[in-house]
Design a protein around this motif. Sequence first.
Motif, PDB file in Angstrom:
ATOM      1  N   PRO A  28       0.797  -1.222   0.000  1.00 56.91           N
ATOM      2  CA  PRO A  28       0.000   0.000   0.000  1.00 56.91           C
ATOM      3  C   PRO A  28       0.830   1.272   0.000  1.00 56.91           C
ATOM      4  O   PRO A  28       0.505   2.226  -0.668  1.00 56.91           O
ATOM      5  N   GLN A  29       1.932   1.295   0.724  1.00 57.23           N
ATOM      6  CA  GLN A  29       2.727   2.508   0.783  1.00 57.23           C
ATOM      7  C   GLN A  29       3.368   2.842  -0.568  1.00 57.23           C
ATOM      8  O   GLN A  29       3.639   3.987  -0.854  1.00 57.23           O
ATOM      9  N   ALA A  30       3.578   1.858  -1.422  1.00 55.50           N
ATOM     10  CA  ALA A  30       4.165   2.125  -2.734  1.00 55.50           C
ATOM     11  C   ALA A  30       3.166   2.835  -3.636  1.00 55.50           C
ATOM     12  O   ALA A  30       3.535   3.647  -4.463  1.00 55.50           O
ATOM     13  N   ASN A  31       1.873   2.532  -3.515  1.00 51.17           N
ATOM     14  CA  ASN A  31       0.849   3.181  -4.315  1.00 51.17           C
ATOM     15  C   ASN A  31       0.411   4.505  -3.723  1.00 51.17           C
ATOM     16  O   ASN A  31      -0.079   5.370  -4.434  1.00 51.17           O
ATOM     17  N   ALA A  32       0.566   4.693  -2.445  1.00 51.28           N
ATOM     18  CA  ALA A  32       0.076   5.892  -1.770  1.00 51.28           C
ATOM     19  C   ALA A  32       0.644   7.183  -2.337  1.00 51.28           C
ATOM     20  O   ALA A  32      -0.107   8.123  -2.572  1.00 51.28           O
ATOM     21  N   PRO A  33       1.952   7.295  -2.605  1.00 53.03           N
ATOM     22  CA  PRO A  33       2.456   8.563  -3.127  1.00 53.03           C
ATOM     23  C   PRO A  33       1.813   8.940  -4.464  1.00 53.03           C
ATOM     24  O   PRO A  33       1.469  10.084  -4.679  1.00 53.03           O
ATOM     25  N   ARG A  34       1.631   7.983  -5.353  1.00 52.77           N
ATOM     26  CA  ARG A  34       1.040   8.260  -6.654  1.00 52.77           C
ATOM     27  C   ARG A  34      -0.388   8.764  -6.489  1.00 52.77           C
ATOM     28  O   ARG A  34      -0.798   9.714  -7.132  1.00 52.77           O
ATOM     29  N   VAL A  35      -1.141   8.130  -5.606  1.00 52.42           N
ATOM     30  CA  VAL A  35      -2.520   8.536  -5.367  1.00 52.42           C
ATOM     31  C   VAL A  35      -2.540   9.929  -4.763  1.00 52.42           C
ATOM     32  O   VAL A  35      -3.307  10.788  -5.168  1.00 52.42           O
ATOM     33  N   SER A  36      -1.677  10.182  -3.809  1.00 50.60           N
ATOM     34  CA  SER A  36      -1.640  11.472  -3.141  1.00 50.60           C
ATOM     35  C   SER A  36      -1.257  12.586  -4.116  1.00 50.60           C
ATOM     36  O   SER A  36      -1.844  13.660  -4.084  1.00 50.60           O
ATOM     37  N   VAL A  37      -0.284  12.346  -4.978  1.00 51.82           N
ATOM     38  CA  VAL A  37       0.135  13.346  -5.961  1.00 51.82           C
ATOM     39  C   VAL A  37      -0.991  13.595  -6.945  1.00 51.82           C
ATOM     40  O   VAL A  37      -1.299  14.747  -7.274  1.00 51.82           O
ATOM     41  N   ALA A  38      -1.660  12.555  -7.399  1.00 51.05           N
ATOM     42  CA  ALA A  38      -2.781  12.724  -8.332  1.00 51.05           C
ATOM     43  C   ALA A  38      -3.906  13.513  -7.675  1.00 51.05           C
ATOM     44  O   ALA A  38      -4.511  14.392  -8.302  1.00 51.05           O
ATOM     45  N   ARG A  39      -4.182  13.228  -6.426  1.00 52.86           N
ATOM     46  CA  ARG A  39      -5.223  13.955  -5.691  1.00 52.86           C
ATOM     47  C   ARG A  39      -4.849  15.433  -5.582  1.00 52.86           C
ATOM     48  O   ARG A  39      -5.687  16.315  -5.749  1.00 52.86           O
ATOM     49  N   TRP A  40      -3.579  15.717  -5.280  1.00 47.88           N
ATOM     50  CA  TRP A  40      -3.115  17.096  -5.176  1.00 47.88           C
ATOM     51  C   TRP A  40      -3.219  17.804  -6.529  1.00 47.88           C
ATOM     52  O   TRP A  40      -3.659  18.947  -6.599  1.00 47.88           O
ATOM     53  N   GLN A  41      -2.826  17.138  -7.602  1.00 50.02           N
ATOM     54  CA  GLN A  41      -2.907  17.748  -8.924  1.00 50.02           C
ATOM     55  C   GLN A  41      -4.353  18.111  -9.272  1.00 50.02           C
ATOM     56  O   GLN A  41      -4.615  19.193  -9.795  1.00 50.02           O
ATOM     57  N   ASN A  42      -5.284  17.237  -8.959  1.00 48.74           N
ATOM     58  CA  ASN A  42      -6.701  17.528  -9.195  1.00 48.74           C
ATOM     59  C   ASN A  42      -7.168  18.711  -8.353  1.00 48.74           C
ATOM     60  O   ASN A  42      -7.899  19.576  -8.835  1.00 48.74           O
ATOM     61  N   ALA A  43      -6.760  18.739  -7.089  1.00 46.28           N
ATOM     62  CA  ALA A  43      -7.129  19.852  -6.205  1.00 46.28           C
ATOM     63  C   ALA A  43      -6.515  21.161  -6.704  1.00 46.28           C
ATOM     64  O   ALA A  43      -7.154  22.211  -6.661  1.00 46.28           O
ATOM     65  N   LEU A  44      -5.282  21.087  -7.192  1.00 49.05           N
ATOM     66  CA  LEU A  44      -4.596  22.275  -7.717  1.00 49.05           C
ATOM     67  C   LEU A  44      -5.340  22.832  -8.924  1.00 49.05           C
ATOM     68  O   LEU A  44      -5.624  24.039  -8.995  1.00 49.05           O
ATOM     69  N   LEU A  45      -5.691  21.972  -9.864  1.00 48.82           N
ATOM     70  CA  LEU A  45      -6.424  22.421 -11.054  1.00 48.82           C
ATOM     71  C   LEU A  45      -7.779  23.019 -10.677  1.00 48.82           C
ATOM     72  O   LEU A  45      -8.169  24.065 -11.203  1.00 48.82           O
ATOM     73  N   ALA A  46      -8.488  22.376  -9.775  1.00 45.17           N
ATOM     74  CA  ALA A  46      -9.800  22.881  -9.352  1.00 45.17           C
ATOM     75  C   ALA A  46      -9.656  24.240  -8.657  1.00 45.17           C
ATOM     76  O   ALA A  46     -10.469  25.143  -8.877  1.00 45.17           O
ATOM     77  N   PRO A  86      -2.789  25.099  -3.313  1.00 45.56           N
ATOM     78  CA  PRO A  86      -2.735  23.939  -2.410  1.00 45.56           C
ATOM     79  C   PRO A  86      -1.299  23.451  -2.233  1.00 45.56           C
ATOM     80  O   PRO A  86      -0.535  23.376  -3.201  1.00 45.56           O
ATOM     81  N   ARG A  87      -0.946  23.161  -1.009  1.00 46.60           N
ATOM     82  CA  ARG A  87       0.415  22.700  -0.706  1.00 46.60           C
ATOM     83  C   ARG A  87       0.668  21.343  -1.353  1.00 46.60           C
ATOM     84  O   ARG A  87      -0.179  20.459  -1.286  1.00 46.60           O
ATOM     85  N   PRO A  88       1.834  21.181  -1.971  1.00 44.15           N
ATOM     86  CA  PRO A  88       2.147  19.869  -2.566  1.00 44.15           C
ATOM     87  C   PRO A  88       2.391  18.826  -1.477  1.00 44.15           C
ATOM     88  O   PRO A  88       2.804  19.166  -0.371  1.00 44.15           O
ATOM     89  N   PRO A  89       2.124  17.559  -1.800  1.00 46.74           N
ATOM     90  CA  PRO A  89       2.396  16.501  -0.819  1.00 46.74           C
ATOM     91  C   PRO A  89       3.890  16.424  -0.528  1.00 46.74           C
ATOM     92  O   PRO A  89       4.721  16.801  -1.357  1.00 46.74           O
ATOM     93  N   ASP A  90       4.216  15.943   0.652  1.00 49.89           N
ATOM     94  CA  ASP A  90       5.617  15.883   1.079  1.00 49.89           C
ATOM     95  C   ASP A  90       6.495  15.097   0.121  1.00 49.89           C
ATOM     96  O   ASP A  90       7.658  15.437  -0.073  1.00 49.89           O
ATOM     97  N   GLN A  91       5.962  14.043  -0.497  1.00 49.44           N
ATOM     98  CA  GLN A  91       6.784  13.221  -1.375  1.00 49.44           C
ATOM     99  C   GLN A  91       6.939  13.822  -2.773  1.00 49.44           C
ATOM    100  O   GLN A  91       7.641  13.281  -3.600  1.00 49.44           O
ATOM    101  N   PHE A  92       6.266  14.931  -3.046  1.00 47.57           N
ATOM    102  CA  PHE A  92       6.351  15.562  -4.363  1.00 47.57           C
ATOM    103  C   PHE A  92       7.731  16.201  -4.501  1.00 47.57           C
ATOM    104  O   PHE A  92       8.142  16.978  -3.653  1.00 47.57           O
ATOM    105  N   PRO A  93       8.447  15.889  -5.585  1.00 44.70           N
ATOM    106  CA  PRO A  93       9.793  16.461  -5.732  1.00 44.70           C
ATOM    107  C   PRO A  93       9.712  17.970  -5.971  1.00 44.70           C
ATOM    108  O   PRO A  93       8.933  18.444  -6.780  1.00 44.70           O
ATOM    109  N   MET A  94      10.513  18.691  -5.235  1.00 43.40           N
ATOM    110  CA  MET A  94      10.541  20.151  -5.364  1.00 43.40           C
ATOM    111  C   MET A  94      11.883  20.561  -5.938  1.00 43.40           C
ATOM    112  O   MET A  94      12.906  19.953  -5.654  1.00 43.40           O
ATOM    113  N   PRO A  95      11.886  21.624  -6.760  1.00 42.03           N
ATOM    114  CA  PRO A  95      13.162  22.096  -7.304  1.00 42.03           C
ATOM    115  C   PRO A  95      14.043  22.640  -6.189  1.00 42.03           C
ATOM    116  O   PRO A  95      13.537  23.135  -5.192  1.00 42.03           O
ATOM    117  N   THR A  96      15.320  22.513  -6.375  1.00 44.24           N
ATOM    118  CA  THR A  96      16.250  23.014  -5.360  1.00 44.24           C
ATOM    119  C   THR A  96      16.896  24.297  -5.793  1.00 44.24           C
ATOM    120  O   THR A  96      16.841  24.709  -6.897  1.00 44.24           O
TER     121      THR A  96
END
Length: 114
Positions: free
Chosen positions: A24-42, A104-114
Amino acid sequence: MAIPIPEPPKPEPLVEEKHATAPPQANAPRVSVARWQNALLAHIERFKRYPDKARSRGDQGSAKIAFTIDREGRLLSSHIVQTSGSSTLDSETLAMLARAQPLPRPPDQFPMPT
């Protein structure tokens, strides 16, 4: 004459089917990022406006933008990647993004530019 009654079939033992799935933890980041992207667009969509100037001239089109935000959802930079064909619509697209802050704040696992 007696007709033999067949014996009812014996039930086969239950066999548990196992499917190969990722933990489950391997799929969780993908789901969380997709959820954030949808929230961001909305969220951004709620700030969309059609400029009067563009409306009166009949300007139409969609601009594509690229932008960078920080972990708090603050806009750091933005630019037009593909023009709509209307400088008025392009300017409004960038203004829409600025109005939408904080994003909306990106999820913690979302890669951020440095």
